[in-house]
Design a protein around this motif. Sequence first.
Motif, mmCIF file in Angstrom:
data_model
loop_
_atom_site.group_PDB
_atom_site.id
_atom_site.type_symbol
_atom_site.label_atom_id
_atom_site.label_comp_id
_atom_site.label_asym_id
_atom_site.label_seq_id
_atom_site.Cartn_x
_atom_site.Cartn_y
_atom_site.Cartn_z
ATOM 1 N N GLN A 196 0.828 -1.204 0.000
ATOM 2 C CA GLN A 196 0.000 0.000 0.000
ATOM 3 C C GLN A 196 0.863 1.256 0.000
ATOM 4 O O GLN A 196 0.553 2.233 -0.691
ATOM 5 N N LEU A 197 1.933 1.226 0.769
ATOM 6 C CA LEU A 197 2.829 2.377 0.810
ATOM 7 C C LEU A 197 3.442 2.629 -0.562
ATOM 8 O O LEU A 197 3.512 3.773 -1.029
ATOM 9 N N ASN A 198 3.874 1.573 -1.223
ATOM 10 C CA ASN A 198 4.465 1.726 -2.556
ATOM 11 C C ASN A 198 3.450 2.241 -3.559
ATOM 12 O O ASN A 198 3.769 3.078 -4.408
ATOM 13 N N ALA A 199 2.223 1.747 -3.471
ATOM 14 C CA ALA A 199 1.193 2.096 -4.445
ATOM 15 C C ALA A 199 0.503 3.420 -4.139
ATOM 16 O O ALA A 199 -0.166 3.990 -5.000
ATOM 17 N N GLY A 200 0.651 3.919 -2.903
ATOM 18 C CA GLY A 200 -0.046 5.143 -2.526
ATOM 19 C C GLY A 200 -1.537 4.904 -2.368
ATOM 20 O O GLY A 200 -2.352 5.733 -2.777
ATOM 21 N N THR A 201 -1.891 3.795 -1.758
ATOM 22 C CA THR A 201 -3.295 3.451 -1.543
ATOM 23 C C THR A 201 -3.586 3.350 -0.054
ATOM 24 O O THR A 201 -2.690 3.408 0.779
ATOM 25 N N GLY A 202 -4.876 3.162 0.275
ATOM 26 C CA GLY A 202 -5.257 3.036 1.678
ATOM 27 C C GLY A 202 -4.876 4.271 2.471
ATOM 28 O O GLY A 202 -5.141 5.397 2.035
ATOM 29 N N PRO A 203 -4.228 4.105 3.609
ATOM 30 C CA PRO A 203 -3.850 5.260 4.431
ATOM 31 C C PRO A 203 -2.744 6.115 3.821
ATOM 32 O O PRO A 203 -2.462 7.205 4.326
ATOM 33 N N PHE A 204 -2.141 5.649 2.746
ATOM 34 C CA PHE A 204 -1.015 6.357 2.133
ATOM 35 C C PHE A 204 -1.420 7.097 0.850
ATOM 36 O O PHE A 204 -0.612 7.289 -0.054
ATOM 37 N N LYS A 205 -2.665 7.517 0.759
ATOM 38 C CA LYS A 205 -3.168 8.178 -0.453
ATOM 39 C C LYS A 205 -2.557 9.549 -0.676
ATOM 40 O O LYS A 205 -2.458 10.019 -1.808
ATOM 41 N N ASN A 206 -2.163 10.236 0.389
ATOM 42 C CA ASN A 206 -1.579 11.566 0.247
ATOM 43 C C ASN A 206 -0.155 11.423 -0.295
ATOM 44 O O ASN A 206 0.726 10.884 0.376
ATOM 45 N N SER A 207 0.083 11.900 -1.507
ATOM 46 C CA SER A 207 1.367 11.674 -2.186
ATOM 47 C C SER A 207 2.535 12.341 -1.467
ATOM 48 O O SER A 207 3.635 11.779 -1.405
#
Length: 308
Positions: A196-207
Amino acid sequence: MKSKKINLHIIKVTLAIILLVGLILIWVQHFNNPTTNAQSAETSSSSTVKQRKIIKTNLTNYLNSVTKDGTVSVSFYNLGTESSSTAASLYKKGSIQVESNAHTAQTAASTYKLFITAFLMQQKLQGNFTWSTANTDGFTRMIVNSENDFAETQLASYGKTAINKFISGQGWYSPVFQDGVDAQTTSYSLQLLLQQLNAGTGPFKNSSDRTKILKLMGKQIYRTGIPTGTNEANEGTTVTDKVGFLNDTNNDAGIVTLPNGQKYILVIMTHGHGQSGFSGFSKIAKIAKNVQTIVYGTNAGKKIESYD
């Protein structure tokens, strides 16, 4: 005599034209022949599938050998590359996922701070966390130096129940946090978080937040595990990772980028065998080196009988 030379020249030119036209017709027929093209593509695809299968078999055999006594857990997930080369087809994102002892809960040590990180980024998306001076300083020390105070403060502030509920909602192993017990997780859960961190998904949506986290992980100071091993396999490999060390536990979870642009996630958790301090990180480095060599080395796709 002059007439004969002219006729000979005309014949040569005519033959050359005939040959050229013939070649063009053959090329056009081949280009427009879907059967021929499909057969060629099928052959290429079949070769790629076969090579990938050998890589997965080699990696599975190796990981099973290093985890057989239950003191090591490993998760591998390839992230592919933006290249359009033949290698890009072989290493298509998600096409090589191999794990061993990856669903057995182990002591997380400071890798639990990745779950704190994810929780705080979710809170930030909801407007409940900001990059204040104090938060920025504490967060930086938590990731770069693996210091505990900021993480422990967040645990006390939000509560273990709320954080465990968030973790469970992401599909990760839970409960990570329990009273009187060291934080627990699995290598597979850490792999899923890093995906998710690599893809920028879930809680990591803010680039911008995602970029900040990855930069801090790239600067974390304990680099004798995955960073050392992968650089021994391919000099110039970069790693953004988070380590954990507690008593006989040494863990490392990271996103690895090879010089040619290939990326993958690797999580290695170790304990036992009289480990203390950072003594287990040499084992992590060796495993990381062998994993990268098996999957991306010059002999990748060829059957391996033994490992160093």
